[in-house]
Design an enzyme around this catalytic site. Sequence first.
Site, mmCIF file in Angstrom:
data_model
loop_
_atom_site.group_PDB
_atom_site.id
_atom_site.type_symbol
_atom_site.label_atom_id
_atom_site.label_comp_id
_atom_site.label_asym_id
_atom_site.label_seq_id
_atom_site.Cartn_x
_atom_site.Cartn_y
_atom_site.Cartn_z
ATOM 1 N N LEU A 92 0.807 -1.216 0.000
ATOM 2 C CA LEU A 92 0.000 0.000 0.000
ATOM 3 C C LEU A 92 0.843 1.272 0.000
ATOM 4 O O LEU A 92 1.967 1.298 0.489
ATOM 5 C CB LEU A 92 -0.924 -0.002 1.223
ATOM 6 C CG LEU A 92 -1.876 -1.204 1.321
ATOM 7 C CD1 LEU A 92 -2.742 -1.072 2.582
ATOM 8 C CD2 LEU A 92 -2.747 -1.326 0.088
ATOM 9 N N HIS A 93 0.274 2.307 -0.582
ATOM 10 C CA HIS A 93 0.874 3.639 -0.582
ATOM 11 C C HIS A 93 -0.241 4.650 -0.370
ATOM 12 O O HIS A 93 -1.415 4.265 -0.209
ATOM 13 C CB HIS A 93 1.645 3.886 -1.894
ATOM 14 C CG HIS A 93 0.841 3.568 -3.113
ATOM 15 N ND1 HIS A 93 -0.261 4.297 -3.488
ATOM 16 C CD2 HIS A 93 0.962 2.571 -4.034
ATOM 17 C CE1 HIS A 93 -0.767 3.799 -4.596
ATOM 18 N NE2 HIS A 93 -0.059 2.731 -4.946
ATOM 19 N N HIS B 87 -3.596 4.334 -2.268
ATOM 20 C CA HIS B 87 -4.580 3.410 -1.690
ATOM 21 C C HIS B 87 -5.277 4.056 -0.481
ATOM 22 O O HIS B 87 -6.495 3.964 -0.330
ATOM 23 C CB HIS B 87 -3.894 2.129 -1.216
ATOM 24 C CG HIS B 87 -3.256 1.314 -2.295
ATOM 25 N ND1 HIS B 87 -1.891 1.129 -2.384
ATOM 26 C CD2 HIS B 87 -3.784 0.619 -3.337
ATOM 27 C CE1 HIS B 87 -1.615 0.353 -3.424
ATOM 28 N NE2 HIS B 87 -2.734 0.032 -4.022
HETATM 29 P P1 AMP Z 1 -3.692 -1.885 -6.957
HETATM 30 O O1 AMP Z 1 -3.287 -2.293 -5.587
HETATM 31 O O2 AMP Z 1 -2.594 -1.313 -7.770
HETATM 32 O O3 AMP Z 1 -4.501 -2.937 -7.654
HETATM 33 O O4 AMP Z 1 -4.684 -0.669 -6.771
HETATM 34 C C1 AMP Z 1 -5.818 -0.768 -5.921
HETATM 35 C C2 AMP Z 1 -6.671 0.462 -6.098
HETATM 36 O O5 AMP Z 1 -5.904 1.625 -5.773
HETATM 37 C C3 AMP Z 1 -7.150 0.651 -7.534
HETATM 38 O O6 AMP Z 1 -8.489 1.141 -7.514
HETATM 39 C C4 AMP Z 1 -6.204 1.687 -8.061
HETATM 40 O O7 AMP Z 1 -6.746 2.451 -9.108
HETATM 41 C C5 AMP Z 1 -5.975 2.540 -6.835
HETATM 42 N N1 AMP Z 1 -4.733 3.300 -6.952
HETATM 43 C C6 AMP Z 1 -3.504 2.812 -7.269
HETATM 44 N N2 AMP Z 1 -2.604 3.815 -7.329
HETATM 45 C C7 AMP Z 1 -3.281 4.958 -7.068
HETATM 46 C C8 AMP Z 1 -2.910 6.341 -7.001
HETATM 47 N N3 AMP Z 1 -1.664 6.753 -7.224
HETATM 48 N N4 AMP Z 1 -3.885 7.229 -6.712
HETATM 49 C C9 AMP Z 1 -5.157 6.835 -6.476
HETATM 50 N N5 AMP Z 1 -5.563 5.555 -6.525
HETATM 51 C C10 AMP Z 1 -4.643 4.625 -6.821
#
Ligand code: AMP
Length: 290
Positions: free
Chosen positions: A24-25, A28
């Site tokens: 997570l960042h 998220h």
């Molecule tokens: P992931 O863990 O990459 O599958 O992402 C999980 C959720 O977090 C998805 O809905 C992504 O679009 C969202 N997400 C990932 N990176 C970002 C970001 N930089 N800003 C906003 N939402 C994000």
Amino acid sequence: MQQLALRWKRVGVKIGFVPTMGYLHDGHLSLVREARKRLGKKGMIVVSIYVNPTQFAPTEDLSKYPRDLKRDLQMCRAEGVDVVFTPDDAEMYPRWGEAADKPARGDARPTGYSTYVIEEKLGRVMEGAARPVHFRGVTTVVAKLFNLVQPDVAVFGQKDFQQAAVVKRMAGDLNFPVKIVVAPTRREPDGLAMSSRNKYLAGDLRRQARVLWRAMQAAQAAVKQSNSVPAAKLKANLKKLIESEPAARLDYVEFFEPETLAPVAQVTRGAQMALAVFVGKTRLIDNIRL
Ligand code: AMP
């Protein structure tokens, strides 16, 4: 998870849901904050952490996708998340790989599991064209997670613009009783969109990765200056700009109508731009409304 969610529902508790693949960042966490804002203090916020194998092709980075559950759990706790749901493959895709003809993990044909959800229009272009099994995996796992978590509100990031569009369409088409919210992209101070995959950007690659942001800014400037720019010309210019970084290779850049994802021949204000760029071996995506 499903029993817990159904218990909450019976007593009128609203459920907010943020599906993730972990590592997570702040991007998220901004989705968690958005879910909390929508539900208020009494709502329950569920974050799922699951690196879903069916959305990765065999050649992709499934096995080395970054993971750090301990850190993720700390971050969720600090953000006031009520439940972190961390299913494993056996739970999500029963009898995974049991048979002798065991598919490679990521082959998207898990043994003992044979039901998929396929969105047939918005998921065909861009990421869907570049990664053929990707959206089938995404819609399938999101549908399963919606059934398990029973959310009233689910928050997705604009960072994955096409994914949000595909999920929205799926939820509407299949009558999932959930409101899909799309929250803005969180960026590093230099413009790079936050992403779990940024961890792969060692040394100078991190600097070069900034070229996605520079390309989007250049497109903004071109549209501002000329009002209407031929997409083909803009694409050619951006390819040159991007590939002026030694480790960067353009996978695609597209200009399209944000609701339908239909490509536009002339790029004007309000068009959506999305791009995928390999920086070294790492494939980064980003998008912006021009
Ligand atoms: P992931 O863990 O990459 O599958 O992402 C999980 C959720 O977090 C998805 O809905 C992504 O679009 C969202 N997400 C990932 N990176 C970002 C970001 N930089 N800003 C906003 N939402 C994000």
